[in-house]
Design a protein around this motif. Structure first.
Motif, short mmCIF file in Angstrom:
data_model
loop_
_atom_site.label_atom_id
_atom_site.label_comp_id
_atom_site.label_asym_id
_atom_site.label_seq_id
_atom_site.Cartn_x
_atom_site.Cartn_y
_atom_site.Cartn_z
N ASP A 216 0.43 11.15 4.59
CA ASP A 216 0.00 9.96 5.57
C ASP A 216 -0.60 8.84 4.74
O ASP A 216 -0.83 9.08 3.55
CB ASP A 216 -0.98 10.36 6.64
CG ASP A 216 -0.37 11.41 7.72
OD1 ASP A 216 0.65 11.39 8.02
OD2 ASP A 216 -1.17 12.27 8.20
N VAL A 217 -0.52 7.77 5.42
CA VAL A 217 -0.98 6.40 4.71
C VAL A 217 -1.99 5.88 5.43
O VAL A 217 -1.72 5.65 6.80
CB VAL A 217 0.02 5.50 4.38
CG1 VAL A 217 -0.21 4.36 4.02
CG2 VAL A 217 0.88 6.12 3.44
N ASP A 218 -3.16 5.30 4.88
CA ASP A 218 -4.04 4.62 5.79
C ASP A 218 -4.03 3.37 5.37
O ASP A 218 -3.88 2.52 4.12
CB ASP A 218 -5.88 4.89 5.34
CG ASP A 218 -5.97 6.41 6.16
OD1 ASP A 218 -5.35 6.65 6.98
OD2 ASP A 218 -6.91 7.00 5.53
N GLN A 219 -3.75 2.14 6.25
CA GLN A 219 -3.52 1.03 6.14
C GLN A 219 -4.57 -0.16 6.79
O GLN A 219 -4.76 0.00 7.96
CB GLN A 219 -2.16 0.41 6.73
CG GLN A 219 -1.66 -0.84 6.40
CD GLN A 219 -1.34 -1.18 5.10
OE1 GLN A 219 -0.50 -0.46 4.18
NE2 GLN A 219 -1.87 -2.08 4.12
N ASP A 220 -5.17 -1.03 5.95
CA ASP A 220 -5.93 -1.90 6.36
C ASP A 220 -5.25 -3.52 6.30
O ASP A 220 -4.61 -3.71 5.34
CB ASP A 220 -7.44 -2.19 5.60
CG ASP A 220 -8.21 -1.04 6.08
OD1 ASP A 220 -7.86 -0.20 7.21
OD2 ASP A 220 -9.16 -0.86 5.57
N PHE A 221 -5.39 -4.41 7.12
CA PHE A 221 -4.60 -5.43 7.20
C PHE A 221 -5.49 -6.72 7.72
O PHE A 221 -6.12 -6.61 8.82
CB PHE A 221 -3.43 -5.49 8.14
CG PHE A 221 -2.32 -6.80 8.17
CD1 PHE A 221 -1.69 -7.18 7.32
CD2 PHE A 221 -2.68 -7.62 9.37
CE1 PHE A 221 -0.74 -8.12 7.38
CE2 PHE A 221 -2.01 -8.68 9.30
CZ PHE A 221 -1.05 -9.13 8.60
N GLU A 222 -5.62 -7.59 6.82
CA GLU A 222 -6.47 -8.97 7.25
C GLU A 222 -5.43 -10.19 7.06
O GLU A 222 -4.84 -10.13 5.76
CB GLU A 222 -7.90 -9.10 6.48
CG GLU A 222 -8.89 -7.88 6.57
CD GLU A 222 -9.89 -8.28 5.67
OE1 GLU A 222 -10.86 -9.34 6.13
OE2 GLU A 222 -10.13 -7.75 4.57
N LEU A 223 -5.49 -11.02 7.81
CA LEU A 223 -4.68 -12.20 7.87
C LEU A 223 -5.49 -13.37 8.28
O LEU A 223 -6.09 -13.48 9.44
CB LEU A 223 -3.46 -11.81 8.91
CG LEU A 223 -2.53 -13.10 8.94
CD1 LEU A 223 -1.89 -13.45 7.69
CD2 LEU A 223 -1.48 -12.85 10.08
N VAL A 224 -5.35 -14.59 7.53
CA VAL A 224 -5.62 -15.72 7.82
C VAL A 224 -4.35 -16.61 8.08
O VAL A 224 -3.74 -16.77 7.04
CB VAL A 224 -6.53 -16.31 6.63
CG1 VAL A 224 -7.06 -18.04 7.03
CG2 VAL A 224 -7.91 -15.78 6.81
#
Length: 232
Positions: A216-224
């Protein structure tokens, strides 16, 4: 640099949400008489669909579960890249809307792997109810929260019999999404916006992935991002 920009955007939006209502309250009372309030509400009230284009900078943190490739410990990789996407929604009240977003980040940095990684990209899909604070008839702030779906994809070098059955591996997961932004209506039909989105999810490997990629993979995503849309 990307983190500094995101902090400035979030701080600026927070200050706008506090200061602009105070500034609006001090305007000439004639602007806020009953007739003009009714006119402003009439301008924004109504149900309409909108569709727009967006581009922005994404800050991503990917954590892979332990494997022999990473000496039995979790491997974490952070990077920021530019991407593009679409967003659309439906305003079913003066302040409420239901909005969806599709954003793609391509040419991401590959991780250490036993497989010949050729390209990596991340697809982010969100579905969020949004609440709008109208500062002026043509200017508003908004916040949103809902579901986020992410698909992490690795494409491999297609040379060699080893990859004849599968040229890509996938990880998919559903998590939550939060966002905030500001929108300015240029005309009755065209609007621009500056927004911040955060999505977090735990991604499960596809059953057809190659053996080293069944973790499995843990993914965080932040976008401006900056967007422009058409209101039908």
């Amino acid at each position: 640099m990307a983190n500094v920009i995101k902090r400035l955007v979030v701080t600026g939006l927070s200050l706008l949400s506090i200061l602009l209502p105070l500034a609006a309250h001090t305007q000439d009372t004639e602007y806020f008489d009953g007739a003009q309030d009714t006119e402003a509400e009439a301008e924004h009230d109504g149900s309409y669909f909108y569709l727009g284009l967006m581009a922005g900078n994404a800050d991503m943190t990917t954590e892979f579960d332990a494997s022999s490739v990473f000496d039995g410990i979790k491997y974490e990789q952070s990077q920021d890249e530019q991407g593009f996407g679409l967003y659309s929604g439906f305003n079913f009240a003066d302040v409420w809307s239901l909005e969806g977003m599709l954003f793609i980040v391509m040419d991401m940095q590959g991780r250490p792997s036993e497989l010949p990684i050729d390209d990596v990209y991340l697809t982010v899909i969100t579905l969020t109810p949004s609440y709008h604070f109208h500062i002026y008839p043509s200017w508003s702030l908004f916040v949103k929260a809902g579901l986020g779906v992410m698909i992490y994809t690795e494409d491999y070098d297609k040379h060699g019999e080893e990859f004849s059955h599968s040229d890509s591996d996938y990880w998919t997961g559903i998590g939550f999404s939060l966002g905030a932004g500001t929108q300015f209506d240029i005309t009755d039909n065209i609007a621009i916006r500056l927004s911040y989105d955060y999505v977090e999810a735990e991604l499960e490997s596809d059953d057809n992935n190659h053996h080293p990629n069944l973790l499995d993979v843990d993914q965080d995503f932040e976008l401006v991002s900056f967007g422009i849309h058409y209101q039908f």
